[in-house]
Design an enzyme around this catalytic site. Structure first.
Site, PDB file in Angstrom:
ATOM      1  N   SER A  30     -55.715 -50.038 -65.295  1.00 22.73           N
ATOM      2  CA  SER A  30     -56.582 -49.558 -64.219  1.00 22.73           C
ATOM      3  C   SER A  30     -56.206 -48.143 -63.767  1.00 22.73           C
ATOM      4  CB  SER A  30     -56.530 -50.524 -63.033  1.00 22.73           C
ATOM      5  OG  SER A  30     -55.201 -50.688 -62.582  1.00 22.73           O
ATOM      6  N   ASP A  84     -46.068 -51.422 -65.289  1.00 20.27           N
ATOM      7  CA  ASP A  84     -46.037 -52.626 -64.450  1.00 20.27           C
ATOM      8  C   ASP A  84     -44.850 -52.585 -63.496  1.00 20.27           C
ATOM      9  OD1 ASP A  84     -48.343 -53.988 -65.627  1.00 20.27           O
ATOM     10  OD2 ASP A  84     -47.112 -53.904 -67.433  1.00 20.27           O
ATOM     11  N   GLY A  97     -51.382 -55.161 -69.698  1.00 22.15           N
ATOM     12  CA  GLY A  97     -52.718 -55.152 -70.309  1.00 22.15           C
ATOM     13  C   GLY A  97     -52.688 -55.481 -71.790  1.00 22.15           C
ATOM     14  N   GLU A 103     -49.174 -48.227 -76.978  1.00 19.79           N
ATOM     15  CA  GLU A 103     -48.647 -47.353 -75.917  1.00 19.79           C
ATOM     16  C   GLU A 103     -47.303 -46.766 -76.341  1.00 19.79           C
ATOM     17  OE1 GLU A 103     -50.691 -49.498 -72.049  1.00 19.79           O
ATOM     18  OE2 GLU A 103     -48.689 -50.101 -72.624  1.00 19.79           O
ATOM     19  N   LYS A 121     -45.089 -50.335 -57.731  1.00 18.62           N
ATOM     20  CA  LYS A 121     -44.479 -50.500 -59.062  1.00 18.62           C
ATOM     21  C   LYS A 121     -43.013 -50.032 -59.110  1.00 18.62           C
ATOM     22  CE  LYS A 121     -48.515 -51.718 -60.790  1.00 18.62           C
ATOM     23  NZ  LYS A 121     -49.224 -50.970 -61.801  1.00 18.62           N
TER      24      LYS A 121
END
Ligand code: 5RP
Length: 220
Positions: A30, A84, A97, A103, A121
């Site tokens: 997001s 995260d 995700g 990544e 976070k």
């Protein structure tokens, strides 16, 4: 200010790190989505992007931003992605995700990793967020047993297949006192594709969204 406002603020701040005429590495999630939306506003100043997931590639293309394969793009000046969890040492847990493998690949090919997060976070010790581990399907059970032997409680992410056709085990209960060492230990389990610890290659800069503004942090 709600959480989305904080995510949008760090996405705006991250644009400052994107050089003109470059191909930029783009993360997933997001917060990365807010960054993609900001990138769209300067799309005429960049050559394009390398995406860390099919979802991000779709969003980039939807904004008219050219998406390059990493093999065609070469090394990238900058990679922008969320996390995260992140510590003051810039070690991260990623993969909520499920895009952790791509990544990690795009981050490794980038000279600078800009992490964009809201303040929820930032943690002192990694491990409250279950650690995602991408596994080859035939190795699911054997990897799970070895994760249990390491003190973890793995759970299969139900109904989820990664962009690479693999499975995710979300692991609770691991003591992550030495993220660099644990990252290597997990990577050496046969059948593990990638684990969600990003410690050997930490972020270079953290743009942290707080109610009092965006804080810029580097490793302490
Ligand atoms: C996806 C990731 C994301 O960066 C991470 O899950 C954070 O996502 P969000 O910005 O939605 O909180 O690692 O695999």
């Amino acid at each position: 200010m709600n959480q989305d406002d904080l995510k949008r603020a760090v996405a705006v701040a991250a644009i400052e790190y994107v050089p003109a005429d470059c191909i930029v590495g783009v993360g997933t999630g997001s917060t990365a989505n807010f960054f993609i939306d900001e990138l769209a506003k300067i799309r005429h100043k960049i050559r394009g992007a390398v995406a860390s997931s099919e979802a991000s590639a779709k969003r980039l293309k939807g904004h008219g931003i050219e998406v390059f394969a990493l093999n065609d793009a070469g090394d990238l000046p900058v990679y922008v992605d969320g996390a995260d969890e992140i510590t003051r040492h810039m070690h991260m847990v990623k993969g909520g995700g499920g895009a952790l493998t791509r990544e990690k690949i795009v981050a490794a090919a980038s000279r600078k990793f800009i992490c964009v997060c809201d303040e929820s976070k930032l943690v002192d010790v990694l491990g409250r967020f279950p650690l995602p581990v991408e596994v080859i399907p035939m190795a699911r059970s054997s990897v799970a047993r070895q994760l249990v032997a390491l003190g973890g409680q793995p759970a299969l992410r139900e109904g989820f297949t990664t962009d690479n056709g693999n499975l995710i085990l979300d692991v609770r209960g691991l003591q992550i006192m030495n993220p660099v060492e644990l990252e290597s230990t997990l990577d050496h389990i046969a059948g593990v594709v990638t684990n969600g610890l990003f410690a050997r290659r930490p972020a270079d800069v953290l743009l942290l969204g707080t109610v009092s503004g965006v804080k810029t942090m580097t490793a302490q």
